[in-house]
Design a protein around this motif. Structure first.
Motif, mmCIF file in Angstrom:
data_model
loop_
_atom_site.group_PDB
_atom_site.id
_atom_site.type_symbol
_atom_site.label_atom_id
_atom_site.label_comp_id
_atom_site.label_asym_id
_atom_site.label_seq_id
_atom_site.Cartn_x
_atom_site.Cartn_y
_atom_site.Cartn_z
ATOM 1 N N ASP A 74 66.249 2.100 -20.228
ATOM 2 C CA ASP A 74 65.847 1.041 -21.147
ATOM 3 C C ASP A 74 65.606 -0.246 -20.379
ATOM 4 O OD1 ASP A 74 66.463 2.914 -23.102
ATOM 5 O OD2 ASP A 74 68.410 2.019 -23.578
ATOM 6 N N VAL A 75 64.953 -1.198 -21.030
ATOM 7 C CA VAL A 75 64.790 -2.539 -20.464
ATOM 8 C C VAL A 75 65.677 -3.486 -21.263
ATOM 9 C CG1 VAL A 75 63.216 -4.474 -20.072
ATOM 10 C CG2 VAL A 75 62.444 -2.128 -19.660
ATOM 11 N N PRO A 76 66.764 -3.989 -20.656
ATOM 12 C CA PRO A 76 67.630 -4.938 -21.368
ATOM 13 C C PRO A 76 67.007 -6.323 -21.400
ATOM 14 C CG PRO A 76 68.462 -4.580 -19.154
ATOM 15 C CD PRO A 76 67.288 -3.660 -19.316
ATOM 16 N N VAL A 77 67.184 -7.014 -22.511
ATOM 17 C CA VAL A 77 66.748 -8.408 -22.653
ATOM 18 C C VAL A 77 68.013 -9.218 -22.894
ATOM 19 C CG1 VAL A 77 65.363 -10.042 -23.981
ATOM 20 C CG2 VAL A 77 64.531 -7.698 -23.639
ATOM 21 N N LEU A 78 68.433 -10.013 -21.905
ATOM 22 C CA LEU A 78 69.680 -10.759 -21.998
ATOM 23 C C LEU A 78 69.450 -12.059 -22.746
ATOM 24 C CD1 LEU A 78 71.144 -10.218 -18.413
ATOM 25 C CD2 LEU A 78 71.028 -8.656 -20.357
ATOM 26 N N ALA A 79 70.249 -12.277 -23.801
ATOM 27 C CA ALA A 79 70.008 -13.417 -24.686
ATOM 28 C C ALA A 79 71.290 -14.183 -24.960
ATOM 29 C CB ALA A 79 69.403 -12.922 -26.004
ATOM 30 N N ASP A 80 71.119 -15.435 -25.306
ATOM 31 C CA ASP A 80 72.209 -16.310 -25.709
ATOM 32 C C ASP A 80 72.775 -15.796 -27.035
ATOM 33 O OD1 ASP A 80 73.804 -18.405 -26.644
ATOM 34 O OD2 ASP A 80 72.467 -19.958 -25.879
ATOM 35 N N PRO A 81 74.083 -15.537 -27.117
ATOM 36 C CA PRO A 81 74.649 -15.024 -28.373
ATOM 37 C C PRO A 81 74.603 -16.018 -29.517
ATOM 38 C CG PRO A 81 76.391 -15.559 -26.807
ATOM 39 C CD PRO A 81 75.102 -15.650 -26.060
ATOM 40 N N SER A 82 74.322 -17.295 -29.228
ATOM 41 C CA SER A 82 74.267 -18.287 -30.298
ATOM 42 C C SER A 82 72.906 -18.334 -30.992
ATOM 43 C CB SER A 82 74.619 -19.673 -29.757
ATOM 44 O OG SER A 82 73.616 -20.139 -28.877
ATOM 45 N N LEU A 83 71.965 -17.488 -30.578
ATOM 46 C CA LEU A 83 70.676 -17.440 -31.269
ATOM 47 C C LEU A 83 70.893 -17.110 -32.741
ATOM 48 C CD1 LEU A 83 68.440 -15.412 -28.762
ATOM 49 C CD2 LEU A 83 68.296 -17.851 -29.259
ATOM 50 N N THR A 84 70.130 -17.766 -33.599
ATOM 51 C CA THR A 84 70.243 -17.491 -35.031
ATOM 52 C C THR A 84 69.557 -16.169 -35.374
ATOM 53 O OG1 THR A 84 68.177 -18.593 -35.596
ATOM 54 C CG2 THR A 84 70.159 -19.964 -35.491
ATOM 55 N N THR A 85 69.834 -15.686 -36.578
ATOM 56 C CA THR A 85 69.186 -14.466 -37.051
ATOM 57 C C THR A 85 67.670 -14.624 -37.050
ATOM 58 O OG1 THR A 85 71.083 -13.912 -38.449
ATOM 59 C CG2 THR A 85 68.981 -12.874 -39.001
ATOM 60 N N ALA A 86 67.197 -15.815 -37.446
ATOM 61 C CA ALA A 86 65.753 -16.062 -37.470
ATOM 62 C C ALA A 86 65.168 -15.993 -36.067
ATOM 63 C CB ALA A 86 65.464 -17.416 -38.104
ATOM 64 N N GLU A 87 65.876 -16.560 -35.081
ATOM 65 C CA GLU A 87 65.377 -16.542 -33.709
ATOM 66 C C GLU A 87 65.377 -15.120 -33.138
ATOM 67 O OE1 GLU A 87 66.492 -20.896 -31.873
ATOM 68 O OE2 GLU A 87 68.150 -19.567 -32.407
ATOM 69 N N ILE A 88 66.406 -14.346 -33.472
ATOM 70 C CA ILE A 88 66.450 -12.958 -33.012
ATOM 71 C C ILE A 88 65.335 -12.148 -33.662
ATOM 72 C CG2 ILE A 88 67.797 -10.812 -33.142
ATOM 73 C CD1 ILE A 88 70.291 -12.446 -32.596
ATOM 74 N N ASP A 89 65.088 -12.384 -34.948
ATOM 75 C CA ASP A 89 64.009 -11.669 -35.635
ATOM 76 C C ASP A 89 62.656 -11.969 -34.994
ATOM 77 O OD1 ASP A 89 65.764 -10.482 -37.382
ATOM 78 O OD2 ASP A 89 65.416 -11.907 -39.016
ATOM 79 N N THR A 90 62.470 -13.220 -34.575
ATOM 80 C CA THR A 90 61.221 -13.583 -33.898
ATOM 81 C C THR A 90 61.076 -12.826 -32.585
ATOM 82 O OG1 THR A 90 61.184 -15.793 -34.881
ATOM 83 C CG2 THR A 90 59.927 -15.485 -32.854
ATOM 84 N N LEU A 91 62.165 -12.729 -31.832
ATOM 85 C CA LEU A 91 62.124 -11.990 -30.570
ATOM 86 C C LEU A 91 61.867 -10.506 -30.801
ATOM 87 C CD1 LEU A 91 65.091 -13.703 -28.708
ATOM 88 C CD2 LEU A 91 62.693 -13.749 -28.015
ATOM 89 N N ILE A 92 62.466 -9.961 -31.844
ATOM 90 C CA ILE A 92 62.250 -8.547 -32.160
ATOM 91 C C ILE A 92 60.764 -8.275 -32.383
ATOM 92 C CG2 ILE A 92 62.616 -6.782 -33.946
ATOM 93 C CD1 ILE A 92 65.467 -7.904 -34.268
ATOM 94 N N THR A 93 60.135 -9.160 -33.138
ATOM 95 C CA THR A 93 58.710 -8.990 -33.434
ATOM 96 C C THR A 93 57.836 -9.264 -32.222
ATOM 97 O OG1 THR A 93 59.070 -9.620 -35.754
ATOM 98 C CG2 THR A 93 56.821 -9.767 -34.905
#
Length: 481
Positions: A74-93
């Motif tokens: 897999d390709v891991p994407v390391l992210a700040d755990p303080s990202l909001t649900t909206a910000e994570i949803d944007t990254l998912i898309t």
């Protein structure tokens, strides 16, 4: 899977190396075993070769989760755990994320005591990864949402080995790290270098009080301390007479203290020298990895000597502003979610064109500022647009100007003057922002104005806006400020 193979080989070569917190420890041999078990669990939520977002705080299971993802191809994407649900949803898309591993139980499967994994169910077209991408890290940079930087295994390993050599890292070292493992400071100077060399990684979670920081130093007796300036500020504000003999000994035994993101104040730097020794500024950029290292910095001096394999030159932009061009063996490849943007920041000679201004004299780099200012709170850098855009999306807001100011107590904070049409409830606007962006990005001061101060050309007068915002500290606040 070259990155996984290199890390797994290093853990096998140093089976007694340790990953610890102040309460628990895990030998590197056990971390590798845990990663194998987690890889099997992840098979239940996503096919191998997936894109997996890791948005977790530091804990013992973080490293085995990362290794599990890498071992599956897999390709891991390391992210700040303080990202909001909206910000994570944007990254998912925008990044085509197949699965998320996070600290919240979001309906997936539990993979350790601090994290859960779930499939995203993302569908539709997604941007293509470079053929040799093995890991991604996020940066705010000057983009409007986090940019996902793709790295080859060779780049990740080059950053780590270069740093290990420069810092003379050995299996006997113990690195107490207060930075999140997703962050470049921790990732490039602690996580990967320590795993490769067998050095101990000691994880500190969050940014506790000065007393807690000193207790952790006392109990773990680190040889290397890795933290952002705020941690050093807190330590030096602690009453010297209250520091125990054991704590003084632990502070004195630290051979290397690292900081990043912003210069230490002269006061903090001097007090750290008296308590423990000089704090070495780590200059690195998310897109390029480590650039300089200054083992024995001096107040008002340069930012260190270029690391092996690194070249830096100061060259003018089209508007005449001189900025630093950086070339390293640890450079990223491209932005997954912003096609073409990274490439436009690479000069014809392959160097990355930064927003930093400064000079390079005989291999010594001295930073003088940024061509495009960013906001920086608690060691986190982010763009003005990442705060401005959600403010502008709120009903009744015509325009806004976002700046970073210093409170009367000397603490940096984000502030925004908001030009409104009619009456805008600042309390509701603040609630809107809390749902849209990370908490550290939400302006501490929100000031509603009928019109932003502008010059003859129509450009907002930033100095005048700052004065308006600073004035709020000198008078009673109202309206949800």
């Amino acid at each position: 899977m070259r990155l996984y193979e290199a890390l797994a080989a290093a853990l096998r070569a140093h089976p007694d190396g340790r990953l610890t917190t102040t309460r628990a420890a895990r030998a590197y041999r056990d971390v590798l075993v845990d990663s194998t078990a987690k890889a099997v669990l992840l098979d239940r939520i996503a096919p191998r070769g997936a894109r997996v977002l890791l948005a977790m705080p530091n804990h013992l299971g973080y490293v085995s989760s990362l290794l599990a993802v890498l071992s599956r191809g897999d390709v891991p994407v390391l992210a700040d755990p303080s990202l909001t649900t909206a910000e994570i949803d944007t990254l998912i898309t925008d990044c085509g994320i197949d699965a998320v591993i996070a600290a919240d139980d979001t309906g997936g499967i539990q993979i350790d005591d601090r994290s859960w994994a779930r499939a995203t169910g993302a569908e539709g077209p997604r941007p293509a990864l470079a053929h040799d991408t093995e890991l991604c890290r996020l940066t705010s940079g000057s983009t409007r949402s986090p940019a996902c930087i793709e790295f080859r295994a060779e780049a990740v390993l080059a950053a780590a080995t270069t740093w290990a050599e420069a810092s003379e890292l050995t299996p006997d070292d113990r690195s107490l790290c207060f930075a999140g493992l997703y962050n470049g400071l921790a990732f490039n100077t602690t996580l990967i270098p320590n795993l490769l060399t067998g050095a101990q990684v000691i994880l500190a979670t969050g940014l506790p009080s000065a007393g807690s920081i000193l207790r952790q130093i006392t109990s773990t007796e680190p040889t290397i301390l890795v933290a952002f300036p705020e941690a050093y500020n807190r330590v030096t504000e602690y009453p010297v007479e209250a520091i125990s003999t054991a704590t003084r000994a632990a502070l004195a035994a630290i051979r290397l203290r690292l900081s990043s993101a912003a210069p230490l104040s002269a006061r903090t730097a001097a007090r750290m020298v008296a308590l423990s020794g000089p704090v070495s500024d780590y200059y690195g950029i998310a897109e390029t990895g480590p650039i300089t290292f200054h083992r024995t910095p001096t107040a008002g001096g340069n930012n260190g000597r270029l690391l092996p394999g690194v070249s830096v030159a100061s060259r003018p932009r089209t508007d005449g502003t001189p900025v630093l061009h950086v070339r390293t063996r640890s450079m990223g490849t491209k932005y997954l979610n912003y096609p073409g943007e990274f490439e436009r920041s690479v000069a014809s000679d392959g160097s990355y064109v930064t927003s930093d201004t400064g000079t390079v004299i005989e291999g010594q780099v001295t930073l003088s500022g940024r061509a495009h200012p960013t906001l920086e709170i608690g060691g986190r850098k982010f763009s003005v647009d990442s705060v401005r855009d959600p403010i502008l999306s709120f009903d009744g807001v015509a325009d806004c100007h976002v700046v970073q100011i210093t409170t009367p107590s000397g603490r940096p904070c984000v502030a925004a003057a908001v030009e409104t049409v009619g009456v805008v409830d600042m309390t509701r606007l603040r609630a809107h922002l809390r749902a849209a962006i990370a908490a550290y990005k939400v302006p501490e001061v929100l000031l509603g104005v009928d019109a932003l101060p502008r010059g003859a050309t129509g450009k907002v007068k930033s100095a005048a806006v700052r004065e308006l915002l600073l004035r709020t500290f000198r008078q009673p606040r109202g309206g949800g400020q």
